[in-house]
Motif scaffolding. Structure first.
Motif, PDB file in Angstrom:
ATOM      1  N   SER A 163      -9.661  -2.530  -2.254  1.00  0.00           N
ATOM      2  CA  SER A 163     -10.013  -3.714  -2.921  1.00  0.00           C
ATOM      3  C   SER A 163     -10.966  -4.231  -2.211  1.00  0.00           C
ATOM      4  CB  SER A 163      -8.781  -4.555  -2.174  1.00  0.00           C
ATOM      5  OG  SER A 163      -7.523  -4.085  -2.283  1.00  0.00           O
ATOM      6  N   VAL A 200      -4.891  -4.364  -1.501  1.00  0.00           N
ATOM      7  CA  VAL A 200      -4.176  -3.320  -1.047  1.00  0.00           C
ATOM      8  C   VAL A 200      -4.725  -2.646  -0.137  1.00  0.00           C
ATOM      9  CG1 VAL A 200      -2.974  -1.010  -2.360  1.00  0.00           C
ATOM     10  CG2 VAL A 200      -3.479  -3.181  -3.618  1.00  0.00           C
ATOM     11  N   LYS A 201      -6.124  -2.153  -0.170  1.00  0.00           N
ATOM     12  CA  LYS A 201      -6.761  -1.369   0.747  1.00  0.00           C
ATOM     13  C   LYS A 201      -8.070  -1.627   1.160  1.00  0.00           C
ATOM     14  CE  LYS A 201      -4.673   1.640   2.846  1.00  0.00           C
ATOM     15  NZ  LYS A 201      -3.833   1.470   3.792  1.00  0.00           N
ATOM     16  N   LEU A 204       2.562   1.658  -3.555  1.00  0.00           N
ATOM     17  CA  LEU A 204       1.581   2.125  -4.610  1.00  0.00           C
ATOM     18  C   LEU A 204       1.050   3.665  -4.273  1.00  0.00           C
ATOM     19  CD1 LEU A 204      -0.222  -1.177  -4.743  1.00  0.00           C
ATOM     20  CD2 LEU A 204       1.315  -0.340  -6.385  1.00  0.00           C
ATOM     21  N   ARG A 224       1.085  -7.592  -7.083  1.00  0.00           N
ATOM     22  CA  ARG A 224       1.411  -6.276  -6.638  1.00  0.00           C
ATOM     23  C   ARG A 224       1.798  -5.489  -7.707  1.00  0.00           C
ATOM     24  NH1 ARG A 224       3.890  -6.401  -0.697  1.00  0.00           N
ATOM     25  NH2 ARG A 224       2.147  -6.589   0.599  1.00  0.00           N
ATOM     26  N   PRO A 242       0.789  -1.156  -0.113  1.00  0.00           N
ATOM     27  CA  PRO A 242       0.124   0.078   0.163  1.00  0.00           C
ATOM     28  C   PRO A 242       0.818   1.181  -0.080  1.00  0.00           C
ATOM     29  CG  PRO A 242      -0.953  -1.507   1.688  1.00  0.00           C
ATOM     30  CD  PRO A 242       0.328  -2.210   1.043  1.00  0.00           C
ATOM     31  N   LEU A 253      -7.196   1.193  -5.756  1.00  0.00           N
ATOM     32  CA  LEU A 253      -6.584   0.697  -4.671  1.00  0.00           C
ATOM     33  C   LEU A 253      -7.348   0.230  -3.705  1.00  0.00           C
ATOM     34  CD1 LEU A 253      -3.387   3.041  -4.342  1.00  0.00           C
ATOM     35  CD2 LEU A 253      -3.714   1.018  -5.627  1.00  0.00           C
TER      36      LEU A 253
END
Ligand code: 572
Ligand code: ZN
Length: 357
Positions: free
Chosen positions: A327, A350-351, A191, A214, A188, A325
């Protein structure tokens, strides 16, 4: 205002390792003159929340008594303190979780320099002993609440906090238009740094990780090249883009000694390497002679300062899109399952966010 306000609320409280409970807690009272009362809407789950849940501590910060987790948050203003000049009920805001308490001369010193992230007495959501934002309401200083324009959702607003690390890294490095940037770590933080680096004008962003999923996400959101291999491959990629020099800026977001050295190795002479990731065990072996002869500057950053207005503008202008991002979404009641999910899906999630309101 004198109507009754709710005395209790729901919150996700960490009682011990793997013991996160959604329960009734005391709600904050009336806001102080400089504060607003915010009804929380969205809270992202950060790696540090997960770390407290898994280990009960980060370094010297130990969860000694039950603590509400969550610090990546947004919500709607429901009440305004008497001295707040520019917010009103109904305003949607992104909340900056770190606020200096200004209880010591050192804290005033750093606040006056604008470096309030360095204030030794900073209050920070979900850093023991301070409670966080997986709950219905918080009272927060209005200066640390940032009004979102109509075209930015509350969910996007909650992402300004993790994006802030990237905004701050790009600012301090600095990344300038046309730069070639290498980022080690496509979790995270890596990114978010990728998004901020592209928004700052980086022409090439090479990002490395060991997890292919990723890297796929990194390519989707703007990485110009991804590297799954070792340090030599990252260095070769950076050199190929720069007439053999190496990257103008390195951003280390993996927190692993080998990644730190890979990042330094891919940077050109005179580059700045921003250190964000914290290595387990706190130490890493670094070749100081190499740093000296190439004048590679290491620039550790601790959280961020003065990034939220930039974050709001980047989202409102469309220069940054954080939506890919996000998810997975959970309700406040499902927060314990959300933590289980994040840990079970580290490669692809990711989030994850909790929709509170
Ligand atoms: O978004 C803020 C944030 N800060 C992190 C990690 C995740 N999210 N930091 C790493 C841990 N430190 S700390 O100094 N600490 C627990 C206070 O070890 C803070 C910054
Ligand atoms: Zn965080």
């Amino acid at each position: 205002m004198s109507e009754e306000i709710q005395k209790t609320m729901q919150a996700a409280v960490l009682h011990g390792v793997h013991d996160l409970r959604v329960e009734e807690v005391a709600a904050p009272g009336r806001p102080q003159p400089n504060e607003v009362r915010v009804q929380i809407n969205t809270v992202g789950i950060c790696g540090s929340d997960v770390h407290y849940w898994e280990h009960g501590r980060i370094g010297d910060f130990i969860v000694e008594s039950p603590m509400v987790l969550g610090h990546e948050c947004s919500g709607t203003v429901v009440e305004v303190g008497s001295a707040v000049p520019d917010l009103k009920p109904g305003d949607r805001v992104a909340i900056e979780p770190g606020v200096p308490r200004l209880s010591t001369p050192a804290s005033h010193f750093y606040m006056k320099r604008g470096e309030y992230n360095l204030c030794p007495d900073i209050f920070f959501f979900a850093t023991p002993p301070d409670h966080g934002a997986f709950c219905d309401y918080v009272n927060h200083p209005a200066d640390f609440c940032f009004k979102l324009p109509d075209n930015v959702s509350l969910e996007e607003g909650a992402m300004i906090e993790p994006l802030s690390t990237g905004i701050y890294a790009a600012r301090v490095a600095p990344i300038v238009t046309g730069d070639t940037v290498v980022i080690t770590g496509a979790g995270p933080i890596g990114l978010m740094n990728l998004l901020a680096a592209r928004a700052a004008g980086a022409a090439n962003v090479v990002i490395s990780d060991t997890v292919e999923e990723r890297l796929q996400m990194a390519r989707q959101i703007g990485a110009t090249q991804t590297v799954r291999g070792d340090a030599a491959e990252l260095k070769a990629a950076a050199r190929e883009l720069t007439n053999g020099r190496g990257a103008d800026v390195g951003i280390e977001a993996a927190g692993h000694p080998s990644a730190i050295n890979a990042c330094i190795g891919a940077a050109r002479a005179g580059a700045t390497v921003v250190l964000i990731g914290m290595p387990p065990g706190d130490t890493a072996e670094i070749n100081i002679n190499d740093l000296i002869v190439r004048e590679v500057k290491l620039r550790p950053i601790f959280r961020y300062n003065n990034t939220f207005p930039t974050g709001v503008n980047l989202l409102a202008s469309g220069r940054v899109d954080v939506k890919p991002l996000i998810s997975k979404r959970f309700s406040l009641k499902e927060t314990p399952e959300a933590f289980e999910y994040v840990v079970a899906n580290r490669a692809t999630c990711v989030k994850a966010v909790v929709d509170v309101g």
